[in-house]
Motif scaffolding. Structure first.
Motif, short mmCIF file in Angstrom:
data_model
loop_
_atom_site.label_atom_id
_atom_site.label_comp_id
_atom_site.label_asym_id
_atom_site.label_seq_id
_atom_site.Cartn_x
_atom_site.Cartn_y
_atom_site.Cartn_z
N GLU A 235 -1.79 0.82 -7.20
CA GLU A 235 -1.05 -0.34 -6.74
C GLU A 235 0.31 0.10 -6.24
O GLU A 235 0.84 1.13 -6.65
CB GLU A 235 -0.89 -1.36 -7.88
CG GLU A 235 -2.09 -2.26 -8.09
CD GLU A 235 -1.71 -3.48 -8.90
OE1 GLU A 235 -0.70 -3.43 -9.62
OE2 GLU A 235 -2.43 -4.49 -8.80
N GLY A 236 0.87 -0.69 -5.36
CA GLY A 236 2.19 -0.39 -4.85
C GLY A 236 2.18 -0.14 -3.36
O GLY A 236 1.14 0.08 -2.74
N CYS A 237 3.36 -0.18 -2.75
CA CYS A 237 3.51 0.11 -1.33
C CYS A 237 3.17 1.57 -1.08
O CYS A 237 3.55 2.46 -1.85
CB CYS A 237 4.94 -0.18 -0.90
SG CYS A 237 5.32 0.31 0.80
N MET A 238 2.47 1.84 0.02
CA MET A 238 2.03 3.20 0.31
C MET A 238 2.94 3.92 1.31
O MET A 238 2.55 4.92 1.91
CB MET A 238 0.58 3.17 0.81
CG MET A 238 -0.40 2.84 -0.30
SD MET A 238 -2.14 3.01 0.17
CE MET A 238 -2.38 1.45 1.00
N PHE A 239 4.18 3.42 1.45
CA PHE A 239 5.11 4.05 2.38
C PHE A 239 5.34 5.53 2.07
O PHE A 239 5.35 6.37 2.96
CB PHE A 239 6.44 3.29 2.34
CG PHE A 239 7.49 3.88 3.24
CD1 PHE A 239 7.43 3.72 4.61
CD2 PHE A 239 8.56 4.60 2.70
CE1 PHE A 239 8.40 4.27 5.44
CE2 PHE A 239 9.52 5.15 3.52
CZ PHE A 239 9.45 4.99 4.89
N LYS A 240 5.49 5.86 0.80
CA LYS A 240 5.75 7.25 0.43
C LYS A 240 4.52 8.14 0.59
O LYS A 240 4.63 9.36 0.53
CB LYS A 240 6.29 7.32 -1.00
CG LYS A 240 7.68 6.75 -1.14
CD LYS A 240 8.25 6.98 -2.53
CE LYS A 240 9.69 6.48 -2.62
NZ LYS A 240 10.26 6.70 -3.98
N LEU A 241 3.36 7.51 0.78
CA LEU A 241 2.13 8.28 1.04
C LEU A 241 1.94 8.51 2.54
O LEU A 241 0.94 9.09 2.96
CB LEU A 241 0.91 7.56 0.46
CG LEU A 241 0.86 7.41 -1.06
CD1 LEU A 241 -0.36 6.59 -1.48
CD2 LEU A 241 0.86 8.77 -1.74
N GLY A 242 2.88 8.02 3.32
CA GLY A 242 2.80 8.24 4.77
C GLY A 242 2.32 7.05 5.55
O GLY A 242 1.98 7.18 6.74
N CYS A 243 2.26 5.88 4.94
CA CYS A 243 1.79 4.68 5.65
C CYS A 243 2.65 4.44 6.89
O CYS A 243 3.88 4.45 6.82
CB CYS A 243 1.84 3.47 4.74
SG CYS A 243 1.23 1.95 5.51
N ARG A 244 2.00 4.23 8.03
CA ARG A 244 2.70 4.02 9.29
C ARG A 244 2.85 2.54 9.65
O ARG A 244 3.20 2.21 10.78
CB ARG A 244 1.97 4.75 10.42
CG ARG A 244 1.80 6.25 10.18
CD ARG A 244 3.13 6.96 10.11
NE ARG A 244 2.97 8.39 9.85
CZ ARG A 244 3.97 9.24 9.75
NH1 ARG A 244 5.22 8.80 9.86
NH2 ARG A 244 3.75 10.53 9.51
#
Length: 290
Positions: A235-244
């Motif tokens: 769960e959570g925003c995936m921005f730090k995983l590289g979400c564009r």
């Protein structure tokens, strides 16, 4: 009197019905604009996505909205017969869709699209010929819009976008890998009913590309509260995983895919920015693992 087991009155009636049906079909075709869909250097993903349309369906669209007169993959005619149909329709009123990047290196030898009169005809040749006469020109899919995967480094076939190839021609861009069927059908419907849709500075219809994925992402509240996923599936925003999602403009979160069932973030994978200029090279790595 019955001859050969067939009643002549019934035979004549059947012939009359068939004739009326053919005339009705031809009359309906006269009232609809022709659609020419050329697959250049790509994977056929956009035409497959188009077949998955559900509101309206693909069948409804080609029966009631346009005459799909030419398409590499779906038309019954093949070979020389298909090329003759292509030559006929580009002398009529039509909308041109180009799917896939354009390769002109080595005289277009990396994507041949026809063989006629003992001559190989490149996709670039067909696109150029059709574009000179088309009422509207649509680049469908990221390869056609900005080169996409077909033009990814080191780009050995010298692929380029449709706009680069046509230089100066107005092209409406519908990026996506693949392009959502709604984006295609909605743009064509707008062209038929109202003319040009409102476009952004990259010639994308604002109705479909006016907001970023991040704007309406179902995980936006996680971002606002600084709750970030550390691995795919969390769960959570995936921005730090590289979400564009923050830089990619499409309405995927609200429109969704596969009969409006799912979309990448909803299936626990980051957006890879497939509709963004520079995909795939500038969007890599698709998943950032620290």
């Amino acid at each position: 009197m019955v001859e050969c087991g067939i009643n002549k009155k019934i035979l004549y009636r059947v012939q009359e019905l068939i004739g009326n049906a053919v005339r009705e079909i031809n009359d309906n075709r006269k009232n609809k604009i022709n659609l020419v869909w050329i697959e250049a250097t790509g994977c056929s993903g956009n035409i497959i996505s188009f077949l998955n349309a559900d509101a309206p369906s693909f069948n409804y669209f080609i029966t009631n909205v346009v005459n799909l007169r030419y398409t590499n993959s779906l038309m019954l005619a093949q070979g020389a017969q298909a090329f003759l149909e292509f030559n006929d329709v580009i002398n009529e009123n039509f909308i041109l869709i180009v799917d896939g990047a354009i390769t002109v290196k080595d005289n277009g030898a990396y994507t041949y699209a026809a063989y006629y009169n003992d001559e190989l005809i490149s996709a670039a040749d067909k696109v150029f010929a059709a574009a000179q006469k088309a009422r509207y020109i649509l680049a469908v899919g990221t390869c056609a819009v900005s080169g996409g995967i077909s033009a990814a480094a080191p780009n050995p076939s010298g692929c380029m976008s449709l706009q680069q190839f046509l230089k100066g021609k107005k092209v409406i861009n519908l990026p996506g890998c693949p392009c959502h069927p709604d984006w295609v059908m909605g743009t064509i419907a707008n062209l038929i009913l109202y003319g040009d849709p409102e476009l952004d500075d990259l010639n994308r219809p604002k109705i479909f590309y006016g907001n970023t994925i991040h704007d309406y992402c179902e995980r936006r509240s996680f971002f606002e509260n600084r709750i970030f996923a550390e691995a795919v599936g969390q769960e959570g925003c995936m921005f730090k995983l590289g979400c564009r999602g923050p830089v990619t403009r499409t309405d995927c979160p609200t429109r969704r895919w596969n009969d409006r069932v799912n979309w990448p973030v909803g299936d626990n994978t980051p957006c890879i920015g497939c509709a963004q200029v520079g995909f795939p090279d500038l969007m890599e790595p698709f998943v950032r693992m620290e």
